[in-house]
Scaffold this motif. Structure first.
Motif, PDB file in Angstrom:
ATOM      1  N   LEU A   1     -40.363  28.844   4.228  1.00  0.00           N
ATOM      2  CA  LEU A   1     -40.114  27.406   4.766  1.00  0.00           C
ATOM      3  C   LEU A   1     -41.314  26.871   5.308  1.00  0.00           C
ATOM      4  O   LEU A   1     -41.691  26.550   6.460  1.00  0.00           O
ATOM      5  CB  LEU A   1     -39.177  27.452   5.799  1.00  0.00           C
TER       6      LEU A   1
ATOM      7  N   SER B   1     -33.213  19.727  -0.941  1.00  0.00           N
ATOM      8  CA  SER B   1     -33.104  20.746  -0.067  1.00  0.00           C
ATOM      9  C   SER B   1     -31.990  20.594   0.849  1.00  0.00           C
ATOM     10  O   SER B   1     -31.176  21.942   1.174  1.00  0.00           O
ATOM     11  CB  SER B   1     -34.587  20.521   0.655  1.00  0.00           C
ATOM     12  N   PRO B   2     -31.553  19.584   1.547  1.00  0.00           N
ATOM     13  CA  PRO B   2     -30.293  19.607   2.406  1.00  0.00           C
ATOM     14  C   PRO B   2     -29.281  20.114   1.422  1.00  0.00           C
ATOM     15  O   PRO B   2     -28.258  20.382   2.116  1.00  0.00           O
ATOM     16  CB  PRO B   2     -30.354  18.232   2.962  1.00  0.00           C
TER      17      PRO B   2
ATOM     18  N   ARG C   1     -28.709  21.841  -0.987  1.00  0.00           N
ATOM     19  CA  ARG C   1     -28.637  23.296  -1.248  1.00  0.00           C
ATOM     20  C   ARG C   1     -28.238  24.160   0.044  1.00  0.00           C
ATOM     21  O   ARG C   1     -27.471  25.039   0.066  1.00  0.00           O
ATOM     22  CB  ARG C   1     -30.166  23.808  -1.756  1.00  0.00           C
ATOM     23  N   HIS C   2     -28.997  23.424   1.216  1.00  0.00           N
ATOM     24  CA  HIS C   2     -28.743  24.065   2.605  1.00  0.00           C
ATOM     25  C   HIS C   2     -27.269  23.990   3.106  1.00  0.00           C
ATOM     26  O   HIS C   2     -26.662  24.955   3.564  1.00  0.00           O
ATOM     27  CB  HIS C   2     -29.596  23.643   3.531  1.00  0.00           C
ATOM     28  N   TRP C   3     -26.755  22.887   2.694  1.00  0.00           N
ATOM     29  CA  TRP C   3     -25.038  22.880   3.259  1.00  0.00           C
ATOM     30  C   TRP C   3     -24.237  22.992   2.145  1.00  0.00           C
ATOM     31  O   TRP C   3     -23.034  22.570   2.291  1.00  0.00           O
ATOM     32  CB  TRP C   3     -25.205  21.018   3.817  1.00  0.00           C
TER      33      TRP C   3
ATOM     34  N   SER D   1     -33.445  16.760   7.851  1.00  0.00           N
ATOM     35  CA  SER D   1     -33.996  17.753   6.758  1.00  0.00           C
ATOM     36  C   SER D   1     -35.508  17.084   6.542  1.00  0.00           C
ATOM     37  O   SER D   1     -35.729  15.958   6.276  1.00  0.00           O
ATOM     38  CB  SER D   1     -33.092  17.889   5.497  1.00  0.00           C
TER      39      SER D   1
ATOM     40  N   GLY E   1     -38.807  20.711   1.171  1.00  0.00           N
ATOM     41  CA  GLY E   1     -38.750  21.933   1.071  1.00  0.00           C
ATOM     42  C   GLY E   1     -39.722  22.996   0.968  1.00  0.00           C
ATOM     43  O   GLY E   1     -41.013  22.416   0.810  1.00  0.00           O
TER      44      GLY E   1
ATOM     45  N   GLU F   1     -38.496  26.961  -2.944  1.00  0.00           N
ATOM     46  CA  GLU F   1     -37.442  25.775  -3.326  1.00  0.00           C
ATOM     47  C   GLU F   1     -37.792  24.747  -3.936  1.00  0.00           C
ATOM     48  O   GLU F   1     -37.004  24.137  -4.751  1.00  0.00           O
ATOM     49  CB  GLU F   1     -36.483  25.508  -1.891  1.00  0.00           C
TER      50      GLU F   1
END
Length: 363
Positions: free
Chosen positions: A118, A179-180, A182-184, A305, A308, A312
């Motif tokens: 990250l 990115s968000p 994928r995260h959520w 967010s 990434g 990522e």
């Protein structure tokens, strides 16, 4: 190889052509800038295309008090180009490869964030432009230039099937929206909302659609409905229509809010189901007013967010290659960059400008 180690090296340099702003009110104009000669871990890239991000406009005009602009400022962090030279320790790239650089060009490599992949949250992360340059002093210079030298770890591969002008904005607008999601956990069968249909929003629609989600676009403009559907939306809601908004109450798994203008986010929070999330990637100047009960009653969450990490970002580029996703761009020569900035400030672009840096050779 940490930033501290790199800073102790002495580097020779070469001159590169670029466009810069000399003050918050001056137009961008030609300049010659120093670039470091590639070290053993570096990749030198001839820049072919560079996207124009709204962050470029904010930075050039020094509109972010938290990140003061150092002049001259050479913007640009959506970079696609051709590798022309590599250092002796470089293993992933060779001259002739098509490569990309996004919003960051270094980090400390040792902190918890870097170890987790990250790098975008590293406290010592170096932005592609307007960050302290540990190699040459001053600040880093971005992609409105004919070339750039970047540490191999921060250079990315571009799928061969992608149009390069359209691929450039993936390095910011693409990863900022990917990115968000994928995260959520945006996947097939999820109901996903996208607030706003601009540079970020249009990428969010394409990516959410490719994930297999049911995509709903929120816009204040009836004129954007046809375009939203073309980009991959399943439904379009005019957010000023309270009846339309009410019909969707408590039904969304995830909402990505890309709007940077002041607006009421509680009306969108009410649309989330239990444990639903809304992530902010747009940053209005004034703080949002959040009603506690908008979150409490359904265990909803509100988050933010920022781009990434490198791994990522590569994953996002590969995903876009697999699904043939690029930004909708208007390609311009560098000589029209000031006109593009004025149009960007009026939201007069569908949906991203991409600079053909070959035009800099005639400067």
């Amino acid at each position: 190889m940490t930033t501290t180690q790199v800073s102790s090296e002495s580097r020779s340099e070469y001159k590169a052509k670029a466009y810069s702003a000399r003050s918050a009110k001056s137009p961008l104009a030609p300049i010659t800038i120093p670039r470091r000669d590639p070290g053993e871990y570096d990749v030198q890239i001839e820049i072919l295309f560079c996207g124009i991000c709204h962050s470029d406009l904010h930075t050039v005009r020094s509109e972010w008090s938290a990140i003061p602009t150092v002049y001259p400022c050479v913007p640009g962090h959506e970079i696609v180009g051709r590798v022309i030279k590599v250092g002796s320790a470089v293993t992933k790239f060779k001259p002739g490869d098509i490569a990309a650089v996004g919003c960051m060009v270094d980090s400390d490599g040792n902190c918890e964030e870097c170890r987790a992949g990250l790098e975008q949250y590293c406290p010592h992360m170096t932005l592609t432009y307007n960050s302290p340059d540990v190699h040459l002093g001053g600040v880093t210079y971005g992609g409105y230039s004919d070339s750039i030298v970047v540490k191999e770890h921060f250079v990315l591969r571009v799928p061969s099937n992608l149009n390069l002008a359209g691929a450039a904005p993936l390095l910011c607008a693409g990863i900022t929206t990917y990115s968000p999601m994928r995260h959520w956990g945006v996947t097939k069968g999820k109901k996903v909302g996208v607030v706003g249909l601009g540079g970020l929003g249009h990428m969010a629609v394409k990516i959410a659609h490719a994930f297999g989600a049911h995509v709903v676009v929120f816009t204040t403009s009836n004129n954007k409905k046809e375009d939203a559907l073309r980009l991959g939306a399943d439904e379009v809601i005019i957010s000023r229509n309270t009846d339309e908004m009410r019909k969707h109450k408590g039904s969304f798994d995830f909402i990505l809010n890309t709007v940077s203008a002041e607006h009421d986010i509680n009306s969108y929070l009410q649309l989330l189901r239990r444990d639903g999330n809304m992530t902010l990637v747009g940053a209005p100047e004034k703080p949002h007013a959040v009603a506690a009960f908008s979150l409490i009653m359904k265990r909803r969450s509100l988050s933010g967010s920022n781009i990434g990490g490198i791994a990522e970002t590569q994953e996002m580029l590969d995903f876009c290659g697999k699904h043939n996703i690029t930004a909708d761009v208007e390609v311009i020569p560098i000589q029209k960059v000031n006109e593009a900035y004025e149009r960007l400030s009026r939201a007069d672009v569908k949906y991203r400008f991409s600079i053909d840096m070959a035009s800099l050779k005639s400067q």
